[in-house]
Design a protein around this motif. Structure first.
Motif, short mmCIF file in Angstrom:
data_model
loop_
_atom_site.label_atom_id
_atom_site.label_comp_id
_atom_site.label_asym_id
_atom_site.label_seq_id
_atom_site.Cartn_x
_atom_site.Cartn_y
_atom_site.Cartn_z
N LEU A 1 3.56 -1.85 -5.94
CA LEU A 1 4.41 -1.26 -4.91
C LEU A 1 3.92 0.12 -4.48
O LEU A 1 3.99 0.48 -3.30
CB LEU A 1 5.85 -1.18 -5.39
N GLU A 2 3.44 0.89 -5.45
CA GLU A 2 2.91 2.21 -5.11
C GLU A 2 1.70 2.08 -4.17
O GLU A 2 1.56 2.85 -3.21
CB GLU A 2 2.51 2.97 -6.39
N ARG A 3 0.87 1.09 -4.43
CA ARG A 3 -0.28 0.88 -3.54
C ARG A 3 0.17 0.34 -2.20
O ARG A 3 -0.39 0.67 -1.14
CB ARG A 3 -1.29 -0.05 -4.20
N ALA A 4 1.21 -0.50 -2.21
CA ALA A 4 1.74 -1.05 -0.96
C ALA A 4 2.22 0.07 -0.03
O ALA A 4 2.07 -0.02 1.19
CB ALA A 4 2.86 -2.04 -1.24
N LEU A 5 2.79 1.10 -0.61
CA LEU A 5 3.22 2.25 0.20
C LEU A 5 2.04 2.85 0.96
O LEU A 5 2.17 3.20 2.14
CB LEU A 5 3.84 3.33 -0.70
N HIS A 6 0.90 2.94 0.30
CA HIS A 6 -0.27 3.52 0.95
C HIS A 6 -0.95 2.53 1.91
O HIS A 6 -1.66 2.96 2.81
CB HIS A 6 -1.28 3.97 -0.11
N GLU A 7 -0.71 1.25 1.71
CA GLU A 7 -1.32 0.25 2.59
C GLU A 7 -0.49 0.00 3.83
O GLU A 7 -0.98 -0.62 4.78
CB GLU A 7 -1.51 -1.08 1.84
N SER A 8 0.75 0.48 3.88
CA SER A 8 1.58 0.29 5.06
C SER A 8 0.87 0.89 6.27
O SER A 8 0.49 2.06 6.26
CB SER A 8 2.94 0.97 4.86
N PRO A 9 0.64 0.09 7.33
CA PRO A 9 -0.08 0.59 8.49
C PRO A 9 0.52 1.86 9.09
O PRO A 9 -0.21 2.69 9.64
CB PRO A 9 -0.01 -0.58 9.48
N ASP A 10 1.84 2.01 8.98
CA ASP A 10 2.49 3.19 9.52
C ASP A 10 2.47 4.36 8.55
O ASP A 10 2.92 5.45 8.86
CB ASP A 10 3.95 2.88 9.90
N GLY A 11 1.95 4.10 7.33
CA GLY A 11 1.88 5.15 6.31
C GLY A 11 3.18 5.31 5.59
O GLY A 11 4.25 4.91 6.08
#
Length: 205
Positions: free
Chosen positions: A187-197
């Protein structure tokens, strides 16, 4: 004998590789105890890489692929990531088994974790990054979501929605299995992978 034990730490694999390296360096002469002790893990790893390079660029590329994918690699997955046909991959696998780099048989695995580490560490950062990303794409397309997420953790941020979705799905799967620490990493990495940041309101426990 004492020098060999000190250099190998009593590890049978190290000892076998050490003897091979001694034969190559000695060229018919006896090596002194100090020379033998100096043949530590780094020299053994270098010896393995030299043996691999003698098999050619295709073998080096395939070994890098197996190092990225990890033990118990499927031949089809290795062929896809190495961009080789399966018949050619099979030939290379047999050659690497004869050279004591991979274990005989399938699925694919190195003869020892030290060999995988040597091959993996020999890859430049950008090459490792690209290979992990391509492995993540292959696993994601094949429905192996958690395997894809693990590879994404080893890459730099790409900022694409599929990666964010993959990591969130993998987090849900690991959380349901009672592995909150792994889920948190995804989930922590998913936060950084979100296209909108970050922050992304949809990504939460």
């Amino acid at each position: 004998v004492e020098a060999c034990h000190r250099a190998s730490g009593g590890n049978p694999f190290f000892l076998t590789e050490l003897i091979a390296e001694m034969s190559e360096l000695g060229e018919g002469r006896r090596l002194g105890a100090g020379e033998i002790v100096a043949l530590g893990p780094d020299r053994v790893a270098a010896s393995v890489l030299r043996r691999l390079q003698r098999l050619g660029e295709d073998a080096v590329g395939l070994a890098a692929t197996v190092a990225i994918l990890g033990d118990r690699t499927d031949v089809a997955d290795a062929a896809a990531l190495a961009d080789q046909d399966e018949a050619r991959t099979g030939e290379l696998v047999d050659a690497m088994a004869d050279a004591h780099i991979l274990q005989p048989g399938r699925p694919l695995r190195f003869v020892h974790p030290i060999v995988r580490t040597a091959v993996y560490n020999s890859l430049p950062h950008q090459e490792r990054n690209a290979a992990h990303l391509e492995a993540a794409r292959i696993h994601s397309r094949g429905g192996a979501i958690e395997a894809a997420a693990v590879h994404l953790l080893a890459t730099d941020r790409i900022g694409e929605q599929w990666a964010c979705d993959c990591l969130q799905e993998a987090a849900s799967m690991t959380l349901a299995r009672g592995e909150p620490h792994t889920a948190r990493r995804f989930l922590e990495r998913a936060l950084h992978e979100s296209p909108d940041g970050p922050p992304a309101a949809a990504i939460r426990f």
